[in-house]
Design a protein around this motif. Structure first.
Motif, PDB file in Angstrom:
ATOM      1  N   GLN A   1      41.248  66.865  19.899  1.00  0.00           N
ATOM      2  CA  GLN A   1      40.631  67.287  18.644  1.00  0.00           C
ATOM      3  C   GLN A   1      41.624  68.074  17.801  1.00  0.00           C
ATOM      4  OE1 GLN A   1      37.648  66.374  17.730  1.00  0.00           O
ATOM      5  NE2 GLN A   1      37.067  65.430  19.649  1.00  0.00           N
ATOM      6  N   SER A   2      41.460  68.036  16.468  1.00  0.00           N
ATOM      7  CA  SER A   2      42.394  68.736  15.587  1.00  0.00           C
ATOM      8  C   SER A   2      42.374  70.242  15.820  1.00  0.00           C
ATOM      9  CB  SER A   2      42.115  68.404  14.125  1.00  0.00           C
ATOM     10  OG  SER A   2      40.854  68.894  13.745  1.00  0.00           O
ATOM     11  N   VAL A   3      41.204  70.806  16.180  1.00  0.00           N
ATOM     12  CA  VAL A   3      41.120  72.247  16.476  1.00  0.00           C
ATOM     13  C   VAL A   3      41.961  72.564  17.709  1.00  0.00           C
ATOM     14  CG1 VAL A   3      39.561  74.112  17.155  1.00  0.00           C
ATOM     15  CG2 VAL A   3      38.862  72.489  15.395  1.00  0.00           C
ATOM     16  N   ASP A   4      41.903  71.690  18.715  1.00  0.00           N
ATOM     17  CA  ASP A   4      42.693  71.879  19.930  1.00  0.00           C
ATOM     18  C   ASP A   4      44.185  71.800  19.635  1.00  0.00           C
ATOM     19  OD1 ASP A   4      40.305  72.047  21.361  1.00  0.00           O
ATOM     20  OD2 ASP A   4      40.360  69.939  21.970  1.00  0.00           O
ATOM     21  N   ILE A   5      44.587  70.835  18.806  1.00  0.00           N
ATOM     22  CA  ILE A   5      46.001  70.673  18.457  1.00  0.00           C
ATOM     23  C   ILE A   5      46.486  71.901  17.694  1.00  0.00           C
ATOM     24  CG2 ILE A   5      47.644  69.342  17.077  1.00  0.00           C
ATOM     25  CD1 ILE A   5      45.877  66.883  17.675  1.00  0.00           C
ATOM     26  N   THR A   6      45.674  72.372  16.755  1.00  0.00           N
ATOM     27  CA  THR A   6      46.055  73.547  15.973  1.00  0.00           C
ATOM     28  C   THR A   6      46.256  74.748  16.878  1.00  0.00           C
ATOM     29  OG1 THR A   6      44.931  72.715  14.015  1.00  0.00           O
ATOM     30  CG2 THR A   6      45.306  75.091  14.110  1.00  0.00           C
ATOM     31  N   LYS A   7      45.336  74.984  17.796  1.00  0.00           N
ATOM     32  CA  LYS A   7      45.466  76.126  18.723  1.00  0.00           C
ATOM     33  C   LYS A   7      46.690  75.949  19.615  1.00  0.00           C
ATOM     34  CE  LYS A   7      43.231  79.118  22.029  1.00  0.00           C
ATOM     35  NZ  LYS A   7      44.486  79.777  22.222  1.00  0.00           N
TER      36      LYS A   7
ATOM     37  N   LEU B   1      50.746  66.680   5.370  1.00  0.00           N
ATOM     38  CA  LEU B   1      50.360  67.234   4.081  1.00  0.00           C
ATOM     39  C   LEU B   1      50.383  66.090   3.082  1.00  0.00           C
ATOM     40  CD1 LEU B   1      49.595  69.660   2.332  1.00  0.00           C
ATOM     41  CD2 LEU B   1      52.020  70.128   2.027  1.00  0.00           C
ATOM     42  N   SER B   2      49.265  65.899   2.401  1.00  0.00           N
ATOM     43  CA  SER B   2      49.079  64.737   1.535  1.00  0.00           C
ATOM     44  C   SER B   2      49.282  63.487   2.383  1.00  0.00           C
ATOM     45  CB  SER B   2      50.020  64.781   0.334  1.00  0.00           C
ATOM     46  OG  SER B   2      49.761  65.918  -0.446  1.00  0.00           O
ATOM     47  N   ASP B   3      50.138  62.596   1.951  1.00  0.00           N
ATOM     48  CA  ASP B   3      50.370  61.371   2.714  1.00  0.00           C
ATOM     49  C   ASP B   3      51.678  61.426   3.509  1.00  0.00           C
ATOM     50  OD1 ASP B   3      52.036  61.311   0.516  1.00  0.00           O
ATOM     51  OD2 ASP B   3      51.836  59.148   0.204  1.00  0.00           O
ATOM     52  N   LYS B   4      52.216  62.623   3.692  1.00  0.00           N
ATOM     53  CA  LYS B   4      53.509  62.794   4.370  1.00  0.00           C
ATOM     54  C   LYS B   4      53.310  63.452   5.744  1.00  0.00           C
ATOM     55  CE  LYS B   4      56.191  62.111   0.519  1.00  0.00           C
ATOM     56  NZ  LYS B   4      55.427  61.205  -0.261  1.00  0.00           N
ATOM     57  N   GLU B   5      54.189  63.084   6.665  1.00  0.00           N
ATOM     58  CA  GLU B   5      54.208  63.691   7.999  1.00  0.00           C
ATOM     59  C   GLU B   5      55.584  64.279   8.247  1.00  0.00           C
ATOM     60  OE1 GLU B   5      51.722  61.828  11.448  1.00  0.00           O
ATOM     61  OE2 GLU B   5      52.818  60.239  10.413  1.00  0.00           O
TER      62      GLU B   5
ATOM     63  N   ASN C   1      53.121  78.457   4.173  1.00  0.00           N
ATOM     64  CA  ASN C   1      53.719  78.523   2.840  1.00  0.00           C
ATOM     65  C   ASN C   1      53.351  77.367   1.917  1.00  0.00           C
ATOM     66  OD1 ASN C   1      55.770  80.909   2.619  1.00  0.00           O
ATOM     67  ND2 ASN C   1      55.867  80.158   4.723  1.00  0.00           N
ATOM     68  N   TYR C   2      53.097  76.199   2.487  1.00  0.00           N
ATOM     69  CA  TYR C   2      52.873  75.016   1.664  1.00  0.00           C
ATOM     70  C   TYR C   2      51.546  74.312   1.938  1.00  0.00           C
ATOM     71  CZ  TYR C   2      57.847  75.710   0.928  1.00  0.00           C
ATOM     72  OH  TYR C   2      59.072  76.257   0.635  1.00  0.00           O
ATOM     73  N   GLY C   3      50.914  74.626   3.055  1.00  0.00           N
ATOM     74  CA  GLY C   3      49.678  73.953   3.426  1.00  0.00           C
ATOM     75  C   GLY C   3      49.935  72.859   4.437  1.00  0.00           C
ATOM     76  N   GLY C   4      48.908  72.114   4.738  1.00  0.00           N
ATOM     77  CA  GLY C   4      49.014  71.029   5.705  1.00  0.00           C
ATOM     78  C   GLY C   4      48.250  71.348   6.977  1.00  0.00           C
ATOM     79  N   ASN C   5      48.233  70.372   7.860  1.00  0.00           N
ATOM     80  CA  ASN C   5      47.528  70.492   9.143  1.00  0.00           C
ATOM     81  C   ASN C   5      48.347  69.809  10.222  1.00  0.00           C
ATOM     82  OD1 ASN C   5      44.867  71.576   8.223  1.00  0.00           O
ATOM     83  ND2 ASN C   5      44.898  69.689   7.026  1.00  0.00           N
ATOM     84  N   TRP C   6      48.100  70.250  11.448  1.00  0.00           N
ATOM     85  CA  TRP C   6      48.721  69.577  12.585  1.00  0.00           C
ATOM     86  C   TRP C   6      48.030  68.234  12.775  1.00  0.00           C
ATOM     87  CZ3 TRP C   6      53.219  70.967  14.187  1.00  0.00           C
ATOM     88  CH2 TRP C   6      53.611  72.301  14.058  1.00  0.00           C
ATOM     89  N   HIS C   7      48.828  67.235  13.137  1.00  0.00           N
ATOM     90  CA  HIS C   7      48.317  65.872  13.294  1.00  0.00           C
ATOM     91  C   HIS C   7      48.933  65.241  14.538  1.00  0.00           C
ATOM     92  CE1 HIS C   7      47.102  61.806  12.277  1.00  0.00           C
ATOM     93  NE2 HIS C   7      48.361  61.425  12.347  1.00  0.00           N
TER      94      HIS C   7
ATOM     95  N   PRO D   1      53.631  58.974  21.402  1.00  0.00           N
ATOM     96  CA  PRO D   1      52.871  59.827  20.478  1.00  0.00           C
ATOM     97  C   PRO D   1      53.658  61.093  20.148  1.00  0.00           C
ATOM     98  CG  PRO D   1      52.037  60.073  22.700  1.00  0.00           C
ATOM     99  CD  PRO D   1      53.104  58.995  22.744  1.00  0.00           C
ATOM    100  N   PHE D   2      53.370  61.669  18.989  1.00  0.00           N
ATOM    101  CA  PHE D   2      54.025  62.924  18.630  1.00  0.00           C
ATOM    102  C   PHE D   2      53.105  63.727  17.725  1.00  0.00           C
ATOM    103  CE2 PHE D   2      55.240  59.887  15.380  1.00  0.00           C
ATOM    104  CZ  PHE D   2      55.163  60.610  14.196  1.00  0.00           C
ATOM    105  N   ILE D   3      53.344  65.021  17.696  1.00  0.00           N
ATOM    106  CA  ILE D   3      52.571  65.918  16.853  1.00  0.00           C
ATOM    107  C   ILE D   3      53.442  66.323  15.675  1.00  0.00           C
ATOM    108  CG2 ILE D   3      51.411  68.159  16.720  1.00  0.00           C
ATOM    109  CD1 ILE D   3      50.695  67.828  19.679  1.00  0.00           C
TER     110      ILE D   3
END
Length: 135
Positions: free
Chosen positions: A2-8, A99-103, A78-84, A93-95
């Motif tokens: 889950q994205s919450v798990d990845i963020t933590k 942000l927007s359409d960029k990784e 500083n710029y925003g975004g999320n872990w994916h 696979p990689f993390i």
């Protein structure tokens, strides 16, 4: 995952990087853009050590992931975004930060700097990544 798990997971890894760099390199990181110059210093030191005697693949994997997590947390702050969690290629696979359409796979940048190209500057990479999103 889950994205919450990845963020933590990535936030915890970033804190591990802060601890490692304080203990092993005597530098204090504060999650600012300016601290990325210290990250470049650490990665350059690791590159020089790698040239003298190869680190184990496990050590490189761990260091690139925790330092990449730190860079990602600085970017997000500083710029925003999320872990994916990118699983497009199930065998690799990689993390990354999305942000927007960029990784941005910051751990990969760390790996490349340590193992191949010491001329890479993480601080410049982050600035360029942010500029690419703003276009």
């Amino acid at each position: 995952m889950q994205s919450v798990d990845i963020t933590k997971l990535m936030q915890d890894a970033a804190r591990d990087a802060v601890s490692y760099i304080a203990e092993e390199h005597k530098l204090t990181l504060d999650f600012s853009l300016a601290s990325l110059t210290d990250i470049d210093t650490v990665l350059s030191t690791l590159h020089q050590r790698q040239q003298q005697q190869s680190h184990s693949s496990e050590l490189i994997f761990t260091l690139t992931n925790i330092i990449g997590a730190y860079i990602g947390e600085v970017f997000i702050a500083n710029y925003g975004g999320n872990w994916h969690n990118n699983t497009a290629d199930p065998s690799a696979p990689f993390i990354s930060v999305q942000l927007s359409d960029k990784e941005f796979p910051f751990a990969s940048v760390c790996y490349h700097k340590i193992t191949q190209d010491n001329a890479i500057l993480v601080a410049n990479y982050v600035k360029q990544a942010a500029a690419n999103v703003m276009q």
